[in-house]
Design a protein around this motif. Structure first.
Motif, PDB file in Angstrom:
ATOM      1  N   ALA A  27      74.561  28.586  34.415  1.00 54.33           N
ATOM      2  CA  ALA A  27      74.131  27.399  33.674  1.00 54.33           C
ATOM      3  C   ALA A  27      75.330  26.520  33.338  1.00 54.33           C
ATOM      4  CB  ALA A  27      73.393  27.805  32.400  1.00 54.33           C
ATOM      5  N   ILE A  28      76.404  27.129  32.859  1.00 56.46           N
ATOM      6  CA  ILE A  28      77.584  26.346  32.484  1.00 56.46           C
ATOM      7  C   ILE A  28      78.285  25.783  33.711  1.00 56.46           C
ATOM      8  CG2 ILE A  28      79.740  26.373  31.196  1.00 56.46           C
ATOM      9  CD1 ILE A  28      77.043  26.890  29.615  1.00 56.46           C
ATOM     10  N   VAL A  29      78.371  26.577  34.776  1.00 58.41           N
ATOM     11  CA  VAL A  29      78.969  26.091  36.024  1.00 58.41           C
ATOM     12  C   VAL A  29      78.173  24.901  36.551  1.00 58.41           C
ATOM     13  CG1 VAL A  29      79.399  26.668  38.440  1.00 58.41           C
ATOM     14  CG2 VAL A  29      80.052  28.278  36.637  1.00 58.41           C
ATOM     15  N   THR A  30      76.852  24.979  36.480  1.00 62.87           N
ATOM     16  CA  THR A  30      76.009  23.871  36.940  1.00 62.87           C
ATOM     17  C   THR A  30      76.227  22.634  36.084  1.00 62.87           C
ATOM     18  OG1 THR A  30      74.328  25.408  37.750  1.00 62.87           O
ATOM     19  CG2 THR A  30      73.630  23.147  37.353  1.00 62.87           C
ATOM     20  N   GLY A  31      76.269  22.806  34.767  1.00 62.50           N
ATOM     21  CA  GLY A  31      76.539  21.671  33.905  1.00 62.50           C
ATOM     22  C   GLY A  31      77.874  21.020  34.218  1.00 62.50           C
ATOM     23  N   PHE A  32      78.889  21.852  34.481  1.00 62.17           N
ATOM     24  CA  PHE A  32      80.207  21.330  34.841  1.00 62.17           C
ATOM     25  C   PHE A  32      80.155  20.588  36.174  1.00 62.17           C
ATOM     26  CE2 PHE A  32      84.089  21.804  37.307  1.00 62.17           C
ATOM     27  CZ  PHE A  32      85.060  21.296  36.454  1.00 62.17           C
ATOM     28  N   LEU A  34      65.509  21.681  37.931  1.00 64.32           N
ATOM     29  CA  LEU A  34      66.522  22.738  37.921  1.00 64.32           C
ATOM     30  C   LEU A  34      66.513  23.506  36.599  1.00 64.32           C
ATOM     31  CD1 LEU A  34      69.472  20.889  39.678  1.00 64.32           C
ATOM     32  CD2 LEU A  34      68.283  22.911  40.525  1.00 64.32           C
ATOM     33  N   VAL A  35      66.337  22.799  35.498  1.00 63.85           N
ATOM     34  CA  VAL A  35      66.285  23.458  34.194  1.00 63.85           C
ATOM     35  C   VAL A  35      65.100  24.420  34.138  1.00 63.85           C
ATOM     36  CG1 VAL A  35      65.882  23.092  31.727  1.00 63.85           C
ATOM     37  CG2 VAL A  35      67.470  21.604  32.962  1.00 63.85           C
ATOM     38  N   PHE A  43      67.480  29.425  41.730  1.00 58.37           N
ATOM     39  CA  PHE A  43      68.234  28.447  40.944  1.00 58.37           C
ATOM     40  C   PHE A  43      69.583  28.136  41.580  1.00 58.37           C
ATOM     41  CE2 PHE A  43      71.484  27.681  37.647  1.00 58.37           C
ATOM     42  CZ  PHE A  43      71.080  26.414  37.266  1.00 58.37           C
ATOM     43  N   LEU A  44      70.409  29.154  41.779  1.00 58.83           N
ATOM     44  CA  LEU A  44      71.739  28.907  42.345  1.00 58.83           C
ATOM     45  C   LEU A  44      71.645  28.355  43.762  1.00 58.83           C
ATOM     46  CD1 LEU A  44      73.960  31.841  41.051  1.00 58.83           C
ATOM     47  CD2 LEU A  44      74.336  29.396  40.709  1.00 58.83           C
ATOM     48  N   LEU A  45      70.629  28.762  44.503  1.00 55.04           N
ATOM     49  CA  LEU A  45      70.452  28.214  45.849  1.00 55.04           C
ATOM     50  C   LEU A  45      70.212  26.710  45.777  1.00 55.04           C
ATOM     51  CD1 LEU A  45      70.174  28.637  48.884  1.00 55.04           C
ATOM     52  CD2 LEU A  45      67.747  29.159  48.528  1.00 55.04           C
ATOM     53  N   LEU A  46      69.353  26.266  44.865  1.00 52.02           N
ATOM     54  CA  LEU A  46      69.098  24.835  44.705  1.00 52.02           C
ATOM     55  C   LEU A  46      70.343  24.100  44.224  1.00 52.02           C
ATOM     56  CD1 LEU A  46      65.555  24.922  43.036  1.00 52.02           C
ATOM     57  CD2 LEU A  46      66.115  24.175  45.364  1.00 52.02           C
ATOM     58  N   VAL A  90      82.021  24.463  45.762  1.00 49.49           N
ATOM     59  CA  VAL A  90      80.597  24.701  46.018  1.00 49.49           C
ATOM     60  C   VAL A  90      80.419  25.981  46.830  1.00 49.49           C
ATOM     61  CG1 VAL A  90      78.491  23.741  47.028  1.00 49.49           C
ATOM     62  CG2 VAL A  90      80.136  22.231  45.900  1.00 49.49           C
ATOM     63  N   ALA A  91      81.330  26.230  47.776  1.00 50.61           N
ATOM     64  CA  ALA A  91      81.258  27.454  48.573  1.00 50.61           C
ATOM     65  C   ALA A  91      81.396  28.690  47.689  1.00 50.61           C
ATOM     66  CB  ALA A  91      82.344  27.442  49.645  1.00 50.61           C
ATOM     67  N   ILE A  92      82.262  28.624  46.683  1.00 47.16           N
ATOM     68  CA  ILE A  92      82.429  29.763  45.768  1.00 47.16           C
ATOM     69  C   ILE A  92      81.163  29.971  44.938  1.00 47.16           C
ATOM     70  CG2 ILE A  92      83.734  30.624  43.790  1.00 47.16           C
ATOM     71  CD1 ILE A  92      86.209  29.340  44.941  1.00 47.16           C
ATOM     72  N   VAL A  93      80.523  28.872  44.537  1.00 46.87           N
ATOM     73  CA  VAL A  93      79.245  29.001  43.832  1.00 46.87           C
ATOM     74  C   VAL A  93      78.203  29.632  44.756  1.00 46.87           C
ATOM     75  CG1 VAL A  93      77.399  27.765  42.621  1.00 46.87           C
ATOM     76  CG2 VAL A  93      79.780  27.043  42.340  1.00 46.87           C
ATOM     77  N   GLY A  94      78.293  29.325  46.058  1.00 43.04           N
ATOM     78  CA  GLY A  94      77.417  29.979  47.026  1.00 43.04           C
ATOM     79  C   GLY A  94      77.637  31.484  47.062  1.00 43.04           C
ATOM     80  N   LEU A  95      78.880  31.919  46.914  1.00 46.57           N
ATOM     81  CA  LEU A  95      79.164  33.354  46.837  1.00 46.57           C
ATOM     82  C   LEU A  95      78.545  33.968  45.589  1.00 46.57           C
ATOM     83  CD1 LEU A  95      82.925  33.503  47.936  1.00 46.57           C
ATOM     84  CD2 LEU A  95      80.914  34.157  49.269  1.00 46.57           C
ATOM     85  N   LEU A  96      78.524  33.203  44.489  1.00 47.14           N
ATOM     86  CA  LEU A  96      77.887  33.693  43.270  1.00 47.14           C
ATOM     87  C   LEU A  96      76.385  33.878  43.504  1.00 47.14           C
ATOM     88  CD1 LEU A  96      78.603  34.400  40.311  1.00 47.14           C
ATOM     89  CD2 LEU A  96      77.940  32.064  39.704  1.00 47.14           C
ATOM     90  N   CYS A  97      75.791  32.954  44.246  1.00 48.93           N
ATOM     91  CA  CYS A  97      74.378  33.072  44.605  1.00 48.93           C
ATOM     92  C   CYS A  97      74.142  34.337  45.433  1.00 48.93           C
ATOM     93  CB  CYS A  97      73.934  31.833  45.380  1.00 48.93           C
ATOM     94  SG  CYS A  97      72.200  31.868  45.918  1.00 48.93           S
ATOM     95  N   ALA A  98      75.009  34.579  46.406  1.00 47.51           N
ATOM     96  CA  ALA A  98      74.892  35.790  47.233  1.00 47.51           C
ATOM     97  C   ALA A  98      75.045  37.049  46.383  1.00 47.51           C
ATOM     98  CB  ALA A  98      75.938  35.763  48.342  1.00 47.51           C
ATOM     99  N   GLY A  99      75.963  37.000  45.405  1.00 52.82           N
ATOM    100  CA  GLY A  99      76.147  38.135  44.526  1.00 52.82           C
ATOM    101  C   GLY A  99      74.909  38.419  43.685  1.00 52.82           C
ATOM    102  N   ASN A 100      74.217  37.351  43.262  1.00 55.42           N
ATOM    103  CA  ASN A 100      72.995  37.533  42.484  1.00 55.42           C
ATOM    104  C   ASN A 100      71.907  38.202  43.326  1.00 55.42           C
ATOM    105  OD1 ASN A 100      71.204  37.346  40.352  1.00 55.42           O
ATOM    106  ND2 ASN A 100      70.648  35.228  40.772  1.00 55.42           N
TER     107      ASN A 100
END
Length: 401
Positions: A66-71, A93-94, A122-125, A146-156
């Motif tokens: 949530a915070i990463v998305t807001g940033f 998204l919310v 959520f993270l995928l969107l 953005v690629a690193i956030v994609g890794l967070l999505c994969a981790g989820n």
């Protein structure tokens, strides 16, 4: 970033930081309020995850995204020159993020894959929306974030699968923590010396922070390699050595940023304090790899320390700057900073001093709830726009994001 003049909708949906910072803070406080009685067996959760995994998931893959998305959705318009994502797309998204929190917490009531699909969407969107904006603005230099956030999505996704197959999600936890540490090293490693330099030039001329350069790139590379080793073989001596080297390098990196010269401005000091938990986490995890301490001490140094402190630092600064307030820490803001530092220190000490773990856990939980509920109460009116129209927007020479 004030509310765009042609925007006619709800203020809370005018910018990405508004709903996600507010809801993220509320969720962080509520999650710990629920977690402590669940930890002691006084409350039974309806989640398909084990209690510990639910707690970790809601911090790692609930609050932090949530915070990463807001940033991201606040910074990307500055990177690309395009209008921010707002209104109905932001509301969508919310809602998806909220649905994920409900799905994970009640996942024992329906098939595990349903919770995975709802939560992971959520993270995928977010990744798809951020990549589209960066591509449209041809701002390729920020695509790695953005690629690193994609890794967070994969981790989820891996978290849900691993928890279903094995009853716990140890590997996926380390994947998510590693991604967050890399984000802190990249983003925190840019904004901390940059904001410090801008303030020092104006208010305290003299020694300035070293700019981002080759040394910083080497630190990030060494960190990534040591974290990969930590994910795969956390108890290996080679992993421990790599984590130790990365920790020392991060400590040297932090020392180059002239944080000792910013004591008059708490908005800057807190960034340096938060980043100090990055090398501390590496060093404690190195000790854990050799069996000297329990692994959870280093994990909480990174999460309750570096991640929580730096996100609150960014949330307070961005909220002030983007709602037209002066970039300085009020008494309430300083109280929030003090509370989260107490929460981080006592949570790590609860692992290192098991004889006093019970009392330290309660202090850490109370301080954590105080910090995040304090943010929601102190900054919520600004995020909702309740006081914005009564204030003239004050220009500032300091960048916000």
């Amino acid at each position: 970033m004030a509310i765009p003049r042609n925007y006619q909708g709800w203020t809370i949906l005018a910018n990405g930081f508004r709903p996600f910072f507010l809801l993220g803070a509320i969720q962080a406080a509520l999650s710990i309020l629920i977690w402590l009685p669940a930890f002691y067996g006084e409350l039974k959760l309806s989640s398909g995850f084990a209690p510990r995994d639910w707690h970790v998931h809601e911090m790692l893959y609930g609050y932090l995204p949530a915070i990463v998305t807001g940033f991201l959705f606040t910074a990307i318009p500055n990177w690309t020159g395009r209008l921010p994502i707002r209104g109905l797309p932001l509301l969508t998204l919310v809602i998806v993020w909220l649905a994920g929190r409900l799905a994970v917490t009640s996942s024992a009531l329906y098939p595990w894959w349903a919770a995975l699909l709802i939560d992971a969407s959520f993270l995928l969107l977010v990744v798809l929306a951020a990549a589209r904006e960066i591509a449209a603005g041809r701002n390729w230099r920020n695509l790695p974030v953005v690629a690193i956030v994609g890794l967070l999505c994969a981790g989820n996704i891996a978290f849900h699968v691993e928890a279903h197959l094995h009853g716990s999600a140890d590997y996926a936890i380390r994947i998510g923590v590693s991604v967050i540490v890399l984000l802190l090293a990249l983003i925190g490693g840019r904004i901390t010396p940059s904001f410090t330099r801008n303030w020092l030039v104006k208010h305290n001329p003299g020694r300035l922070p070293a700019p981002f350069g080759r040394f910083d790139m080497v630190v990030v590379l060494v960190s990534a390699l040591s974290l990969i080793g930590w994910i795969v073989l956390p108890d290996s001596a080679i992993t421990g050595a790599g984590l130790f080297v990365a920790g020392v390098m991060h400590a040297v990196r932090l020392a180059r940023w002239a944080g000792d010269r910013t004591l008059r401005e708490r908005l800057l000091v807190i960034l340096h304090v938060g980043y100090a938990f990055v090398p501390l986490g590496f060093l404690i995890n190195a000790a854990a790899s050799f069996g000297w301490v329990l692994p959870s001490a280093g994990l909480h140094a990174w999460m309750a320390g570096a991640a929580a402190i730096m996100t609150l630092a960014v949330m307070t600064r961005a909220t002030l700057g983007h709602t037209g307030q002066a970039l300085t820490a009020s008494v309430a803001t300083q109280a929030i900073y003090l509370a989260i530092i107490v929460a981080a220190v006592t949570r790590v000490c609860a692992v290192l001093a098991p004889a006093h773990a019970g009392a330290l856990l309660h202090v850490a939980a109370f301080a954590w709830i105080l910090a995040f509920s304090g943010y929601a109460l102190a900054f919520g009116p600004l995020l909702l726009g309740l006081r914005l129209r009564a204030l003239a927007v004050r220009a500032t020479t300091q960048p916000v994001l």
